[in-house]
Design a protein around this motif. Sequence first.
Motif, PDB file in Angstrom:
ATOM      1  N   GLY A  14      -4.606   4.267  15.691  1.00 25.70           N
ATOM      2  CA  GLY A  14      -3.174   4.525  15.813  1.00 25.70           C
ATOM      3  C   GLY A  14      -2.833   5.965  15.524  1.00 25.70           C
ATOM      4  O   GLY A  14      -3.702   6.815  15.291  1.00 25.70           O
ATOM      5  N   SER A  15      -1.537   6.251  15.556  1.00 24.44           N
ATOM      6  CA  SER A  15      -1.078   7.608  15.275  1.00 24.44           C
ATOM      7  C   SER A  15      -1.279   7.918  13.797  1.00 24.44           C
ATOM      8  O   SER A  15      -1.408   7.017  12.968  1.00 24.44           O
ATOM      9  CB  SER A  15       0.409   7.745  15.631  1.00 24.44           C
ATOM     10  OG  SER A  15       1.193   6.996  14.714  1.00 24.44           O
ATOM     11  N   ALA A  20      -3.742   3.689  10.483  1.00 20.88           N
ATOM     12  CA  ALA A  20      -4.478   3.501   9.235  1.00 20.88           C
ATOM     13  C   ALA A  20      -5.953   3.700   9.511  1.00 20.88           C
ATOM     14  O   ALA A  20      -6.413   3.606  10.647  1.00 20.88           O
ATOM     15  CB  ALA A  20      -4.227   2.109   8.678  1.00 20.88           C
ATOM     16  N   GLY A  21      -6.678   3.950   8.456  1.00 20.44           N
ATOM     17  CA  GLY A  21      -8.101   4.165   8.604  1.00 20.44           C
ATOM     18  C   GLY A  21      -8.872   3.616   7.429  1.00 20.44           C
ATOM     19  O   GLY A  21      -8.305   3.021   6.501  1.00 20.44           O
ATOM     20  N   THR A  22     -10.173   3.834   7.496  1.00 19.60           N
ATOM     21  CA  THR A  22     -11.050   3.439   6.398  1.00 19.60           C
ATOM     22  C   THR A  22     -12.051   4.546   6.130  1.00 19.60           C
ATOM     23  O   THR A  22     -12.402   5.326   7.020  1.00 19.60           O
ATOM     24  CB  THR A  22     -11.824   2.138   6.712  1.00 19.60           C
ATOM     25  OG1 THR A  22     -12.585   2.332   7.892  1.00 19.60           O
ATOM     26  CG2 THR A  22     -10.888   0.957   6.869  1.00 19.60           C
ATOM     27  N   PHE A  31     -19.506   2.234  -1.531  1.00 22.45           N
ATOM     28  CA  PHE A  31     -18.104   1.851  -1.390  1.00 22.45           C
ATOM     29  C   PHE A  31     -17.750   1.686   0.070  1.00 22.45           C
ATOM     30  O   PHE A  31     -18.382   2.220   0.958  1.00 22.45           O
ATOM     31  CB  PHE A  31     -17.159   2.847  -2.078  1.00 22.45           C
ATOM     32  CG  PHE A  31     -17.101   4.216  -1.425  1.00 22.45           C
ATOM     33  CD1 PHE A  31     -16.305   4.455  -0.316  1.00 22.45           C
ATOM     34  CD2 PHE A  31     -17.836   5.266  -1.936  1.00 22.45           C
ATOM     35  CE1 PHE A  31     -16.241   5.704   0.274  1.00 22.45           C
ATOM     36  CE2 PHE A  31     -17.785   6.526  -1.360  1.00 22.45           C
ATOM     37  CZ  PHE A  31     -16.981   6.740  -0.251  1.00 22.45           C
ATOM     38  N   GLY A  32     -16.686   0.953   0.259  1.00 17.37           N
ATOM     39  CA  GLY A  32     -16.119   0.868   1.583  1.00 17.37           C
ATOM     40  C   GLY A  32     -16.196  -0.514   2.164  1.00 17.37           C
ATOM     41  O   GLY A  32     -16.908  -1.354   1.657  1.00 17.37           O
ATOM     42  N   PRO A  33     -15.428  -0.695   3.151  1.00 18.06           N
ATOM     43  CA  PRO A  33     -14.468   0.297   3.642  1.00 18.06           C
ATOM     44  C   PRO A  33     -13.248   0.385   2.718  1.00 18.06           C
ATOM     45  O   PRO A  33     -12.715  -0.630   2.281  1.00 18.06           O
ATOM     46  CB  PRO A  33     -14.087  -0.219   5.018  1.00 18.06           C
ATOM     47  CG  PRO A  33     -14.321  -1.691   4.960  1.00 18.06           C
ATOM     48  CD  PRO A  33     -15.441  -1.901   3.978  1.00 18.06           C
ATOM     49  N   LEU A  34     -12.859   1.608   2.391  1.00 11.84           N
ATOM     50  CA  LEU A  34     -11.669   1.859   1.582  1.00 11.84           C
ATOM     51  C   LEU A  34     -10.514   2.198   2.519  1.00 11.84           C
ATOM     52  O   LEU A  34     -10.638   3.089   3.351  1.00 11.84           O
ATOM     53  CB  LEU A  34     -11.891   3.036   0.628  1.00 11.84           C
ATOM     54  CG  LEU A  34     -12.996   2.873  -0.409  1.00 11.84           C
ATOM     55  CD1 LEU A  34     -13.154   4.167  -1.197  1.00 11.84           C
ATOM     56  CD2 LEU A  34     -12.699   1.712  -1.338  1.00 11.84           C
ATOM     57  N   PRO A  35      -9.375   1.512   2.383  1.00 14.33           N
ATOM     58  CA  PRO A  35      -8.250   1.810   3.266  1.00 14.33           C
ATOM     59  C   PRO A  35      -7.582   3.137   2.921  1.00 14.33           C
ATOM     60  O   PRO A  35      -7.463   3.506   1.754  1.00 14.33           O
ATOM     61  CB  PRO A  35      -7.302   0.634   3.034  1.00 14.33           C
ATOM     62  CG  PRO A  35      -7.627   0.151   1.658  1.00 14.33           C
ATOM     63  CD  PRO A  35      -9.085   0.426   1.452  1.00 14.33           C
ATOM     64  N   VAL A  36      -7.153   3.859   3.958  1.00 17.84           N
ATOM     65  CA  VAL A  36      -6.471   5.136   3.792  1.00 17.84           C
ATOM     66  C   VAL A  36      -5.378   5.244   4.851  1.00 17.84           C
ATOM     67  O   VAL A  36      -5.558   4.797   5.983  1.00 17.84           O
ATOM     68  CB  VAL A  36      -7.457   6.328   3.878  1.00 17.84           C
ATOM     69  CG1 VAL A  36      -8.110   6.422   5.240  1.00 17.84           C
ATOM     70  CG2 VAL A  36      -6.790   7.642   3.529  1.00 17.84           C
ATOM     71  N   THR A  37      -4.228   5.800   4.445  1.00 18.23           N
ATOM     72  CA  THR A  37      -3.116   6.046   5.367  1.00 18.23           C
ATOM     73  C   THR A  37      -2.513   7.400   5.037  1.00 18.23           C
ATOM     74  O   THR A  37      -2.787   7.971   3.977  1.00 18.23           O
ATOM     75  CB  THR A  37      -2.008   4.976   5.227  1.00 18.23           C
ATOM     76  OG1 THR A  37      -1.467   5.056   3.902  1.00 18.23           O
ATOM     77  CG2 THR A  37      -2.524   3.576   5.510  1.00 18.23           C
ATOM     78  N   LEU A  38      -1.676   7.884   5.920  1.00 18.51           N
ATOM     79  CA  LEU A  38      -0.952   9.112   5.614  1.00 18.51           C
ATOM     80  C   LEU A  38      -0.075   8.901   4.382  1.00 18.51           C
ATOM     81  O   LEU A  38      -0.002   9.763   3.507  1.00 18.51           O
ATOM     82  CB  LEU A  38      -0.100   9.563   6.808  1.00 18.51           C
ATOM     83  CG  LEU A  38       0.710  10.842   6.582  1.00 18.51           C
ATOM     84  CD1 LEU A  38      -0.202  12.029   6.278  1.00 18.51           C
ATOM     85  CD2 LEU A  38       1.595  11.125   7.774  1.00 18.51           C
ATOM     86  N   ALA A  39       0.561   7.753   4.280  1.00 19.20           N
ATOM     87  CA  ALA A  39       1.419   7.467   3.124  1.00 19.20           C
ATOM     88  C   ALA A  39       0.636   7.511   1.814  1.00 19.20           C
ATOM     89  O   ALA A  39       1.155   7.951   0.786  1.00 19.20           O
ATOM     90  CB  ALA A  39       2.101   6.113   3.291  1.00 19.20           C
TER      91      ALA A  39
END
Length: 151
Positions: A14-15, A20-22, A31-39
């Motif tokens: 997505g944008s 969202a990513g990992t 570790f992982g997948p760890l979630p990551v977002t711009l927020a």
Amino acid sequence: MPRITREAEATWEGSVARGAGTLTAESSGAFGPLPVTLASRIAEPEGKTSPEELLAAAHAGCFITSLGSELARVGAPPERMTVRCVITMDEVEGQGHQIVGSAIEAAVLVEEADPAAFDGAVVAADEGCPFSSLLKRAGAEVTVNVRREGG
């Protein structure tokens, strides 16, 4: 010491604003997948991580092993150490957002250590920590405050 390499992988869907990513440590599986977002980078993390948080963890991990080694070298092996690292990212005029600081706060339980040797080990730990060196060369302010506990 041989050359050391470690790997991690990031994926994103997505944008940047709404996606969202990992983040995954595929080579070690640690570790992982760890979630990551711009927020999670610029607002509330809401259970997700960020590159800055991972940098804080990496600097804390680097410093704690460096400090333990230096204390053992001066004959004061620690019984317990706790290290907290706070990474600060800020807007730098003409450069955008940059990592501008890393603050290390540590507590070390060590029964017997000459105060001068202890203080020297702290300085040597900071100088010997590759993450401290990297951040300083990049222009970030690195501060280290180590509190001794015990005898």
